[in-house]
Write an enzyme that holds these catalytic residues in place. Sequence first.
Site, PDB file in Angstrom:
ATOM      1  N   GLY A   1      52.778   5.236 -20.553  1.00 54.90           N
ATOM      2  CA  GLY A   1      51.453   5.475 -20.004  1.00 54.90           C
ATOM      3  C   GLY A   1      51.461   5.611 -18.501  1.00 54.90           C
TER       4      GLY A   1
ATOM      5  CB  CYS B   1      58.534   3.995 -25.674  1.00 56.81           C
ATOM      6  SG  CYS B   1      58.804   5.359 -26.823  1.00 56.81           S
TER       7      CYS B   1
ATOM      8  N   GLY C   1      55.933 -10.249 -40.921  1.00 55.16           N
ATOM      9  CA  GLY C   1      55.635  -9.276 -41.963  1.00 55.16           C
ATOM     10  C   GLY C   1      55.017  -7.999 -41.446  1.00 55.16           C
TER      11      GLY C   1
ATOM     12  N   GLY D   1      55.184 -10.428 -33.666  1.00 55.14           N
ATOM     13  CA  GLY D   1      54.204  -9.793 -32.799  1.00 55.14           C
ATOM     14  C   GLY D   1      54.642  -9.722 -31.352  1.00 55.14           C
TER      15      GLY D   1
ATOM     16  CB  THR E   1      54.773   5.658 -27.296  1.00 55.73           C
ATOM     17  OG1 THR E   1      55.604   4.498 -27.219  1.00 55.73           O
ATOM     18  CG2 THR E   1      55.165   6.626 -26.191  1.00 55.73           C
TER      19      THR E   1
ATOM     20  CG  HIS F   1      57.156  24.279 -55.701  1.00 56.58           C
ATOM     21  ND1 HIS F   1      56.855  23.022 -56.198  1.00 56.58           N
ATOM     22  CD2 HIS F   1      58.037  24.842 -56.564  1.00 56.58           C
ATOM     23  CE1 HIS F   1      57.519  22.844 -57.329  1.00 56.58           C
ATOM     24  NE2 HIS F   1      58.244  23.931 -57.574  1.00 56.58           N
TER      25      HIS F   1
END
Length: 544
Positions: free
Chosen positions: A77, A113, A246, A333, A382, A507
């Site tokens: 940023g 990042c 988790g 976290g 990011t 496909h």
Amino acid sequence: MATSLSVSPSLSLNTLFIAKALPLSRPSFLSLPLPKSLLSLSTRRRTFIVRAESQNGRDPVPAHYDFDLFTIGAGSGGVRARRFAANYGASVAICELPFSTISSETTGVGGTCVIRGCVPKKLLVYASKFSHEFEESNGFGWRYDSEPKHDWSSFIANKNAELQRLTGIYKNILNNAGVKLIEGHGKMIDPHTVDVNGKLYSAKHILVAVGGRPFIPDIPGKELAIDSDAALDLPTKPVKIAIVGGGYIALEFAGIFNGLKSEVHVFIRQKKVLRGFDEEIRDFVEEQMSVRGIEFHTEESPQAITKSADGSFSLKTNKGTVDGFSHIMFATGRRPNTQNLGLESVGVKLAKDGAIEVDEYSQTSVYSIWAVGDVTNRINLTPVALMEGGALVKTLFQDNPTKPDYRAVPSAVFSQPPIGQVGLTEEQAVQQYGDIDIFTANFRPLKATLSGLPDRVFMKLVVCAKTNEVLGLHMCGEDAPEIVQGFAVALKARLTKADFDATVGIHPSAAEEFVTMRTPTRKIRKSESSEGKSGSQAKAAAGV
């Protein structure tokens, strides 16, 4: 000749919109009390001289600034904002700590990042996927005289060389844009001054873009554990690793080390992984990762870590103790990296978790200080930080107050299998729209028919029953992030299920399933189902 203007720093950017709407001449318009952040926006390549209010509330005094914009932190940023600002003619400087691959406390140009986040993590994902591909290749006729082996040391060396190369590119980008790069730790002295290793720099605007750092809970033996920073640069590959957490970081590293043939155990406090994601995606990815050999320990909270005489580690939880780990990693976290910046001393308000509180234009409680990226704890991605940085530059240097647009932001989890998502989950859509149609597909991909492996793909569309707009799109399976990125354009444009149905698919591909699902798996009618019902019956009928 410089112009001195006195304005009230407490006014918001909305004043600009009000002023522009009034039938005033230019002199009258300039006499309005505009925010300081909008004064002299078109001034290019010169030192700004304005009246800055003193901290003690006395009469304003003239101030001379070294730069138009000074940024603390050279992450995604910050670099975006600085480079764009320089391109618009502003004089810009940035301070950043020396390069380091391990600690978020000592970063380097490129930020989380580039150095210890998206890029190195994705390289580890690539490295770990080969073992799965070797298994798949047998069904396609490939034979190996001996089992392929992975050289961890050479891989880490190659990874670090690539990070150094990318950091060099970032430095060149800043240099070519005319941005002054200052190496060192920046600390706020006052609303317009930053101290970098004892030298003071002044700026009309200061941008804080220092990102975040891993969080480790305070339990006995926590110093024996590693975090996600260290996990990217380990001297040896784990033999048996416990990953506590988790969220997306935990699942990504679980897939990485599982693919590199480590024994992986994941400990989570909740019943399911990936809180906040679509419920069906949560169930599906845990099931698929379990099939690949990852062991999940649900509803287990860490209580202590101990080290045995043989050097192995034990993890004690509320349900017991598991022994024999070569590594214990916390992926519990991240927190905004706002320590030791002097922010509160100059009046910048912080949230309880340390995040910088900003308004919708990324302005802090101090009129001259702004913040973007993970340090604000809005959407910690990011590309979002890049968007916020670009919007800020338009606000400050293009006379165009711009809010970041957070609608339909796509995201991915580079687990194995990976996840891609954009828009609302089923649960969010029920809350916001009530009546929705759900389309799902759960199938064995073509590749798995010969590989013999139990890989599957899950895809989901969440559609508003009243407007037919596609509200959410979710996928777990090979190439999910690549596929969802393209469909994010459709959700951003508010396309309908009819638009999807009218699109010809490619496909054979997994992606074509998103444009060939015709029959809803279920229809949720909150208004109808709730009529005549109450309490748990109504909630269950509404799909809540």
